[in-house]
Design an enzyme around this catalytic site. Sequence first.
Site, mmCIF file in Angstrom:
data_model
loop_
_atom_site.group_PDB
_atom_site.id
_atom_site.type_symbol
_atom_site.label_atom_id
_atom_site.label_comp_id
_atom_site.label_asym_id
_atom_site.label_seq_id
_atom_site.Cartn_x
_atom_site.Cartn_y
_atom_site.Cartn_z
ATOM 1 N N GLY A 1 0.813 -1.207 0.000
ATOM 2 C CA GLY A 1 0.000 0.000 0.000
ATOM 3 C C GLY A 1 0.848 1.260 0.000
ATOM 4 N N LEU B 1 0.396 3.648 -2.107
ATOM 5 C CA LEU B 1 0.721 3.548 -3.530
ATOM 6 C C LEU B 1 1.225 4.884 -4.087
ATOM 7 C CD1 LEU B 1 -2.315 1.360 -4.717
ATOM 8 C CD2 LEU B 1 -0.091 0.616 -3.824
ATOM 9 N N HIS B 2 2.245 4.804 -4.914
ATOM 10 C CA HIS B 2 2.845 5.988 -5.529
ATOM 11 C C HIS B 2 3.019 5.723 -7.027
ATOM 12 C CE1 HIS B 2 6.370 3.457 -5.366
ATOM 13 N NE2 HIS B 2 6.290 3.396 -4.045
ATOM 14 N N GLY C 1 5.447 4.687 -8.725
ATOM 15 C CA GLY C 1 6.086 3.405 -9.030
ATOM 16 C C GLY C 1 5.050 2.292 -9.064
ATOM 17 N N HIS C 2 4.134 2.315 -8.081
ATOM 18 C CA HIS C 2 3.061 1.314 -8.081
ATOM 19 C C HIS C 2 2.136 1.511 -9.289
ATOM 20 C CE1 HIS C 2 3.904 1.275 -3.602
ATOM 21 N NE2 HIS C 2 4.010 0.011 -3.909
ATOM 22 N N VAL D 1 10.651 3.571 -11.292
ATOM 23 C CA VAL D 1 10.134 4.917 -11.599
ATOM 24 C C VAL D 1 10.863 5.901 -10.681
ATOM 25 C CG1 VAL D 1 8.082 6.396 -11.450
ATOM 26 C CG2 VAL D 1 7.897 4.059 -12.357
ATOM 27 N N SER E 1 9.340 5.556 -3.728
ATOM 28 C CA SER E 1 9.240 4.597 -2.620
ATOM 29 C C SER E 1 8.233 5.133 -1.614
ATOM 30 C CB SER E 1 10.606 4.451 -1.934
ATOM 31 O OG SER E 1 10.461 3.832 -0.673
#
Length: 289
Positions: A30, A32-33, A35-36, A178, A187
Amino acid sequence: MIPMLARTRIGMAAARQTMGGPVVLVPTMGALHDGHRALLRRGRELAGPGGAVVVSIFVNPLQFGAGTDLDRYPRPLDSDLAICGEEGVSAVFAPLTEQMYPSAQTVTVDPGPVGQVLEGAFRPGFFTGVLTVVLKIANLVRPQMAVFGQKDAQQVFLVRRMVAELNLEIDIVTVPTVREPDGLAASSRNSYLSPAERVAARSLSRALFAGAAAAGQGSDALLAAARAELAAAAAADPPLVTDYLELVNPATFLELPACFSGQATLLVAGTIGKTRLIDNVPLTLASLS
Ligand code: PAF
């Protein structure tokens, strides 16, 4: 699209029964950014119009050592669900800890020797916790594919090894790291950094880029270039404390012999204040002969 939300194993099994085509799992903790988001988009492509993307969101206590950031790890479930909705996720599996660990976990996955080096040396038990939870989640979701970020290079190496050696029928797909505009790898832990710490944190990617730029001159020059960046950051305020800077063979995750040429991965880990970050870059080492 609003994703289905399953908070129990039974709920996940019910959601799974509604899914037809390829099911793609994106395991996360979770917070989430971007990258996710890249993982979710890749998952959406792989699933295709008839398939489903399942995102697991679980802050796994088994992979956190004593005195680490388990309690302060961010858990913004509402905004995570909104991001999953924007990215076309079909279902979110966000189990409570009692669902994943109804009793003490006495059987775990041994990550083998590669699980004891680098991150494994600095975080004892970490990869046992990661592989055990990935296997448990995969057994509940039963995906055909799973997507992981290349930022956690050692993690994805060990997940691939688990899949191969335990005969799991899951294709593992990786997505490149990313980065923020200043080079810092995306991150969830970046949110811990104060503005001054964030300036120091940039030295991790700077070191990697400096190393990669020197790859044509061989591994000694590469490591010297990267170390120079880290040494400057160690002397700054706040300082970066480097845990390791290592060149490995991506096919084995072992340290490279002298005079090696070909594909390599340069890995770095360090702490700024109370925040520990990792990063890596793939590169090609030139032959000097
Ligand atoms: O990379 C992560 O976020 C975690 O290690 C994972 C793979 C979700 C297992 O808890």
